[in-house]
Design a protein around this motif. Structure first.
Motif, PDB file in Angstrom:
ATOM      1  N   GLY A  98       0.816  -1.206   0.000  1.00 15.20           N
ATOM      2  CA  GLY A  98       0.000   0.000   0.000  1.00 15.20           C
ATOM      3  C   GLY A  98       0.844   1.247   0.000  1.00 15.20           C
ATOM      4  O   GLY A  98       2.061   1.202   0.110  1.00 15.20           O
ATOM      5  N   THR A 100       0.890   5.778   0.872  1.00 11.15           N
ATOM      6  CA  THR A 100       0.553   6.708   1.938  1.00 11.15           C
ATOM      7  C   THR A 100      -0.944   6.996   1.998  1.00 11.15           C
ATOM      8  O   THR A 100      -1.491   7.188   3.076  1.00 11.15           O
ATOM      9  CB  THR A 100       1.314   8.032   1.764  1.00 11.15           C
ATOM     10  N   HIS A 103      -2.603   3.568   3.459  1.00 11.60           N
ATOM     11  CA  HIS A 103      -2.275   3.364   4.874  1.00 11.60           C
ATOM     12  C   HIS A 103      -2.588   4.604   5.716  1.00 11.60           C
ATOM     13  O   HIS A 103      -3.189   4.504   6.781  1.00 11.60           O
ATOM     14  CB  HIS A 103      -0.796   3.008   5.035  1.00 11.60           C
ATOM     15  N   GLY A 107      -6.161   3.491   6.255  1.00 10.69           N
ATOM     16  CA  GLY A 107      -5.767   2.520   7.271  1.00 10.69           C
ATOM     17  C   GLY A 107      -5.812   3.078   8.678  1.00 10.69           C
ATOM     18  O   GLY A 107      -6.317   2.438   9.601  1.00 10.69           O
ATOM     19  N   SER A 112      -5.984   0.499  11.892  1.00 12.02           N
ATOM     20  CA  SER A 112      -5.159  -0.634  11.489  1.00 12.02           C
ATOM     21  C   SER A 112      -3.753  -0.495  12.060  1.00 12.02           C
ATOM     22  O   SER A 112      -3.066   0.494  11.810  1.00 12.02           O
ATOM     23  CB  SER A 112      -5.085  -0.705   9.957  1.00 12.02           C
ATOM     24  N   ARG A 114      -1.196  -2.364  11.260  1.00  9.96           N
ATOM     25  CA  ARG A 114      -0.265  -2.480  10.138  1.00  9.96           C
ATOM     26  C   ARG A 114      -0.076  -1.132   9.464  1.00  9.96           C
ATOM     27  O   ARG A 114       1.034  -0.743   9.102  1.00  9.96           O
ATOM     28  CB  ARG A 114      -0.775  -3.514   9.140  1.00  9.96           C
ATOM     29  N   SER A 115      -1.166  -0.383   9.316  1.00  6.55           N
ATOM     30  CA  SER A 115      -1.068   0.940   8.711  1.00  6.55           C
ATOM     31  C   SER A 115      -0.334   1.917   9.624  1.00  6.55           C
ATOM     32  O   SER A 115       0.430   2.766   9.150  1.00  6.55           O
ATOM     33  CB  SER A 115      -2.458   1.481   8.379  1.00  6.55           C
ATOM     34  N   ALA A 118       3.254   1.197   9.078  1.00  3.22           N
ATOM     35  CA  ALA A 118       3.670   1.664   7.750  1.00  3.22           C
ATOM     36  C   ALA A 118       3.823   3.181   7.729  1.00  3.22           C
ATOM     37  O   ALA A 118       4.816   3.706   7.213  1.00  3.22           O
ATOM     38  CB  ALA A 118       2.661   1.214   6.691  1.00  3.22           C
TER      39      ALA A 118
END
Length: 138
Positions: A98, A100, A103, A107, A112, A114-115, A118
């Motif tokens: 993904g 910017t 995420h 995200g 999230s 994970r986001s 990131a």
């Protein structure tokens, strides 16, 4: 002077409304990388090309309405360097599953983890890049 604050605020509101609307109405994440990938290699569902056209058109409209310089300081950078930078960004978005927008905007608003990781990495990388370019002799 007023557009210095109003234009980014309005842009952020439109981005939020658009990404939220896409998710609520179609169940799709407004990540530009995924949308572009689907538009180019499939499976295209038709709306991706309209989304990309809207991005390009809105940039053109903003340039006409606000005037000014939208080159962000890249006009002096050689084309091969810009091409390499674009390829590295593309590789990074593929490795990170993904970009910017996906995420950072979508995200994080969905909480999230994970986001969050990131976006943290994006920001640290951006900060280090600016520091090295300004103080590293590049």
């Amino acid at each position: 002077m007023l557009t210095l604050y109003i234009a980014p605020l309005l842009g952020g509101i439109v981005i939020g409304l658009t990404s939220g609307g896409l998710y609520l109405l179609m169940g799709e994440i407004a990540g530009i990388t995924g949308i572009a990938r689907s538009a180019i290699i499939g499976p295209s569902r038709g709306w991706q090309m309209a989304f990309i056209a809207g991005l390009l058109a809105s940039g053109g409209i903003a340039a006409l309405m606000l005037g000014g310089d939208f080159t962000a300081g890249i006009e002096g950078i050689p084309l091969p360097v810009l091409a390499l930078a674009g390829l590295l960004v593309g590789l990074g978005t593929d490795l990170g599953n993904g970009c910017t927008s996906g995420h950072g905007v979508c995200g994080l608003s969905r909480l999230s983890l994970r986001s969050l990781a990131a976006v943290g990495l994006f920001m640290v990388s951006a900060g280090l890049t600016v520091f090295l370019l300004r103080h590293g002799g590049f």
